[in-house]
Write an enzyme that holds these catalytic residues in place. Structure first.
Site, PDB file in Angstrom:
ATOM      1  N   GLU A 261       0.671  -1.121  -0.056  1.00 45.28           N
ATOM      2  CA  GLU A 261      -0.091   0.003   0.117  1.00 45.28           C
ATOM      3  C   GLU A 261       0.783   1.351  -0.009  1.00 45.28           C
ATOM      4  O   GLU A 261       0.707   2.171   0.909  1.00 45.28           O
ATOM      5  CB  GLU A 261      -0.805  -0.030   1.128  1.00 45.28           C
ATOM      6  CG  GLU A 261      -2.057  -1.132   0.942  1.00 45.28           C
ATOM      7  CD  GLU A 261      -3.360  -0.941   1.800  1.00 45.28           C
ATOM      8  OE1 GLU A 261      -3.394  -0.017   2.590  1.00 45.28           O
ATOM      9  OE2 GLU A 261      -4.028  -1.996   2.044  1.00 45.28           O
TER      10      GLU A 261
ATOM     11  N   GLU B   1      -5.904  -8.714   0.293  1.00 45.67           N
ATOM     12  CA  GLU B   1      -6.209  -8.310   1.602  1.00 45.67           C
ATOM     13  C   GLU B   1      -7.997  -8.071   1.296  1.00 45.67           C
ATOM     14  O   GLU B   1      -8.151  -7.495   0.360  1.00 45.67           O
ATOM     15  CB  GLU B   1      -5.662  -7.132   2.375  1.00 45.67           C
ATOM     16  CG  GLU B   1      -4.483  -7.566   3.160  1.00 45.67           C
ATOM     17  CD  GLU B   1      -3.808  -6.184   3.770  1.00 45.67           C
ATOM     18  OE1 GLU B   1      -4.474  -5.342   4.310  1.00 45.67           O
ATOM     19  OE2 GLU B   1      -2.663  -5.894   3.680  1.00 45.67           O
TER      20      GLU B   1
HETATM   21  C1  BG6 Z   1      -4.567  -2.426   5.190  1.00 43.75           C
HETATM   22  C2  BG6 Z   1      -3.254  -2.887   5.717  1.00 43.75           C
HETATM   23  O1  BG6 Z   1      -4.479  -1.156   4.720  1.00 43.75           O
HETATM   24  O2  BG6 Z   1      -5.474  -2.393   5.869  1.00 43.75           O
HETATM   25  C3  BG6 Z   1      -3.069  -3.702   7.038  1.00 43.75           C
HETATM   26  O3  BG6 Z   1      -2.154  -3.348   4.630  1.00 43.75           O
HETATM   27  C4  BG6 Z   1      -4.207  -3.283   8.040  1.00 43.75           C
HETATM   28  O4  BG6 Z   1      -1.932  -3.752   7.490  1.00 43.75           O
HETATM   29  C5  BG6 Z   1      -5.756  -3.268   7.118  1.00 43.75           C
HETATM   30  O5  BG6 Z   1      -4.138  -4.014   9.028  1.00 43.75           O
HETATM   31  C6  BG6 Z   1      -6.815  -3.101   7.802  1.00 43.75           C
HETATM   32  O6  BG6 Z   1      -6.751  -1.700   8.367  1.00 43.75           O
HETATM   33  P1  BG6 Z   1      -6.919  -1.466  10.019  1.00 43.75           P
HETATM   34  O7  BG6 Z   1      -6.578  -0.231  10.438  1.00 43.75           O
HETATM   35  O8  BG6 Z   1      -8.446  -1.949  10.288  1.00 43.75           O
HETATM   36  O9  BG6 Z   1      -6.039  -2.522  10.793  1.00 43.75           O
END
Ligand code: BG6
Length: 484
Positions: free
Chosen positions: A167, A376
């Site tokens: 990201e 993700e």
């Molecule tokens: C992504 C990241 O942007 O979102 C992760 O790569 C992150 O590291 C995930 O944990 C979810 O975001 P958050 O703030 O809910 O943990």
């Protein structure tokens, strides 16, 4: 298009889940690891655990891989902590750090699970930060190159899928929040210099992977939030395109076409920004042909026109986990994000929008014609163990089912998708919200305030997902809405 049949997923589709070193490993001072900037960053988040224990994957990795194997995983996406491999600037790699990932990779391979490895997921060693001022100084280019080359040489015989920088777009767009920005007053111009240095690091990693890993493939990992216009007013459409350019397309175009696009060059001209691009950078970009896109996608956004004289507003993120706290940014003359009344939201006000997944895959495929994997996607939720000793997470099952179904629809639409690795395998430390926001298929018995016994408890979603992946995407389970 509507289809009569459920989607068919390709043979050898990579079904797994995701994590990142600092969010799961813990053991921050063990076996020679030195601090990373994210260790310091997590300590500043009041009310949340820091990353010194998290899921304690460092000590539980065998058990974790065993659970992946039982679920039928064919892939696992994780990241390497740079400060375990190079704890200082001596140029000598740390054998104990190298051994940890060797052991993890060997366990995965033995279990028939394809390792997908991120080289950089927000955890810059403090020594690199102190020596080079983070991503601001071009000295980091050689340090990063040394680190990634060591990873390719050590693990490239078993790891064939590599991801460069997680990201990068979010690190620039939300640089103040993710700790990349060192000086808010000059960030408007600095961010593009920093971004160019990151691009050089990405490009050199692509080149080194192809040079050092036989059969190795590498791609970037943009954080993708598809953006819809709020209405069919033409100016809202342009606002949505502006938002998409400034938060995503500038990066995806760069990775795929290996040069900056016309939109960002015009933006730099208009704002008198010099991103300090050197001739040797252009040479590296020209050689850095990526093999695929790894895509992180959780949500969608909606944009409306923002007049040049509107007041600028920053994103105000939801910290409490109670709906309604988030407020949207306004970028005068470009776009303003707004609430989408057609979609539900999570307790942290993230849009729940499975169609966005299909839209993103079609958009990226149409623009770049490169294979894609989801690295993700997931639901952050408040959860705990029930009286029956189990963890029931029907919302996550619904979320994953709807999202995966849309991945399947995108495949039916003609997109080449090679894997799905949701966030996250176990509960882990959320970037914004500590342990209180849980994403895992497997519950970790710990909280922000109390490290309990760190027991692993597969949630209902783990069993549901296991059935789906063992049937290669055919067994959707009992349908609450009877739709799929
Ligand atoms: C992504 C990241 O942007 O979102 C992760 O790569 C992150 O590291 C995930 O944990 C979810 O975001 P958050 O703030 O809910 O943990």
């Amino acid at each position: 298009m509507e289809y009569k049949d459920n989607p068919i997923f390709p043979a050898r589709f990579m079904w797994g889940a995701s994590s990142a070193s600092w969010q799961v490993e813990g053991a921050v001072n063990e076996d020679g690891r030195t601090p990373s900037v994210i260790d310091l960053n997590t300590k500043t988040k009041e009310g949340y655990a820091d990353n010194s224990v998290t899921a304690d994957h460092y000590h539980h990795y065998r058990e974790d891989v065993e659970l992946m194997k039982k679920a039928g995983f064919t892939s696992y996406r994780f990241s390497i902590a740079w400060s375990r491999i190079y704890p200082d600037d001596s140029g000598v790699p740390n054998q104990l750090g190298i051994a940890f990932y060797n052991n993890l990779i060997n366990s995965l391979v033995k279990s028939g699970i394809e390792p997908i490895v991120t080289l950089y997921h927000y955890d810059m060693p403090v020594w690199v930060d102190e020596k080079y001022g983070g991503w601001y100084d071009r000295g980091i280019i050689d340090a990063f190159d040394q680190y990634v080359r060591t990873c390719f040489k050590e693990y490239g015989d078993r790891v064939k899928y590599w991801l460069s920088i997680n990201e990068q777009n979010m690190q620039i767009c939300y640089g103040k929040w993710l700790g990349v920005c060192k000086n808010e007053d000059t960030w408007e111009e600095d961010q593009w210099k920093v971004n160019n240095i990151m691009n050089v690091c990405h490009a050199k990693a692509v080149i080194a992977c192809h040079e050092l890993v036989p059969g190795g493939q590498i791609g970037p990992v943009p954080g993708y939030v598809p953006i819809y216009p709020e209405t069919c007013k033409p100016a809202d459409q342009i606002a949505a395109q502006n938002a998409e350019e400034m938060t995503e397309k500038v990066w995806t175009d760069f990775y795929a076409h290996q040069e900056y696009n016309g939109f960002i060059k015009a933006y730099w001209r208009e704002h008198n920004i010099n991103p300090d691009i050197r001739p040797e950078d252009l040479d590296a970009f020209a050689k850095a042909k990526i093999d695929f896109f790894a895509l992180n996608c959780y949500r969608s956004n909606t944009a409306r026109e923002a007049k040049p004289d509107e007041k600028a507003e920053d994103y105000l993120l939801n910290k409490s986990g109670k709906k309604g706290e988030l407020s949207f940014p306004v970028v005068p003359g470009m776009y303003a994000l707004t609430k989408n009344s057609y979609v539900e939201t999570t307790d942290w006000d993230w849009e729940i929008d499975p169609i966005a997944m299909r839209y993103m895959l079609r958009y990226v495929w149409d623009h770049y014609q490169l294979p894609m994997m989801i690295t993700e996607n997931g639901l952050g939720a408040h959860e705990d163990v029930s009286e029956d000793g189990k963890v029931h997470d029907p919302e996550r099952i619904k979320f994953l089912r709807d999202q995966i179904f849309q991945v399947g629809r995108a495949i039916q639409d003609g997109c080449e998708v090679i894997g799905y690795n949701p966030w996250s395998f176990t509960d882990l430390l959320s970037t914004g919200n500590g342990m209180s926001k849980r994403y895992g298929l497997v519950f970790i018995n710990t909280t922000d305030k109390d490290v309990r016994d760190l027991r692993r408890i597969p949630k209902d979603s783990y069993y549901w997902y296991s059935n789906l992946i063992k049937s290669n995407g055919q067994d959707w389970g009992v349908q609450a809405d009877g739709k799929i």
